[in-house]
Design an enzyme around this catalytic site. Sequence first.
Site, PDB file in Angstrom:
ATOM      1  N   CYS A 187      51.291  52.852  54.212  1.00  0.00           N
ATOM      2  CA  CYS A 187      51.639  52.088  55.406  1.00  0.00           C
ATOM      3  C   CYS A 187      51.994  53.024  56.566  1.00  0.00           C
ATOM      4  CB  CYS A 187      52.818  51.170  55.088  1.00  0.00           C
ATOM      5  SG  CYS A 187      53.392  50.207  56.494  1.00  0.00           S
ATOM      6  N   CYS A 196      51.128  46.078  52.988  1.00  0.00           N
ATOM      7  CA  CYS A 196      52.115  47.045  52.536  1.00  0.00           C
ATOM      8  C   CYS A 196      53.084  46.327  51.600  1.00  0.00           C
ATOM      9  CB  CYS A 196      52.862  47.646  53.720  1.00  0.00           C
ATOM     10  SG  CYS A 196      54.316  48.585  53.203  1.00  0.00           S
ATOM     11  N   HIS A 203      44.091  33.434  45.313  1.00  0.00           N
ATOM     12  CA  HIS A 203      44.214  34.803  44.803  1.00  0.00           C
ATOM     13  C   HIS A 203      44.185  35.821  45.934  1.00  0.00           C
ATOM     14  CE1 HIS A 203      42.666  33.426  40.558  1.00  0.00           C
ATOM     15  NE2 HIS A 203      43.863  32.975  40.855  1.00  0.00           N
ATOM     16  N   PHE A 263      34.209  40.243  38.626  1.00  0.00           N
ATOM     17  CA  PHE A 263      34.725  41.402  37.896  1.00  0.00           C
ATOM     18  C   PHE A 263      34.970  41.124  36.424  1.00  0.00           C
ATOM     19  CE2 PHE A 263      36.201  42.222  42.300  1.00  0.00           C
ATOM     20  CZ  PHE A 263      35.322  43.269  42.534  1.00  0.00           C
TER      21      PHE A 263
END
Length: 256
Positions: free
Chosen positions: A155, A130, A122, A34
Amino acid sequence: MNKIDTVSDIVLQSKKIVVFTGAGISTESGIPDFRSPGGIWDRFDPNELTYQKFLSSQISREKYWERQKILWPLIAAAKPNPGHCAIAELYRMDKLDCVITQNGDDLHQKSGVPEERVIELHGTFKRAICLECGQKYPGEEVQVRLESGEKVPTCIICGGIMKPDVVSFGQAMPERETREAEKRSATCDLFLVAGSSLVVYPAARMPLIAKNNGAKLVIINLTPTPHDRYADIVINGQTGEVLSQIVEQVKAKSKK
Ligand SMILES: [Zn+2]
């Protein structure tokens, strides 16, 4: 003696290798990096998708989940490439202590390195979490919800904000994984970087921890890194090609 030859000798002499991988190893499996611009990913500027914006803005959350929806099929279908397979080979030779990875694409696990030997610095794209109650959801389950029209899934248990379980810009690194990675870096005898430009901190600190504790440092990356001057050997090239050549030589030499 060429560099591949030298690194294969170092590998032969090593017993506890830590391999540190970044986006460069996974682009060869079709997973986008990215931070390098290109194609549809240009629509998802990482600076617009920071953790702070994710928390504070519904628009940012929609954008984030839109990216996840496009990314999921790539992650689900991606196959390990020769670079991942060479690392798995080091595990089978009983040389590998662990893989520390900046990637969340599951490709090391798919290549045959056991889950407990992979430290995901990461986080991972393969599940969502959640942010309120910590409940985790498998990626494929969330994908079904996205494809049925949910823009920002919440959630099921507490209604809290959900996020792919991957560390965003501005988000703290997972504590347990960071501590474990530091510990493994300090106790390995070879620290092998594969496909990371070593610019994202604190991840980029790991090779220095290794070097300061007496490990050899080998860096394989397409482009130079800020840590090249600390390395015993630097090889600029495709990680898949370079790692397979190294492992092939290790195998050939260990038969002698
Ligand atoms: Zn919850």
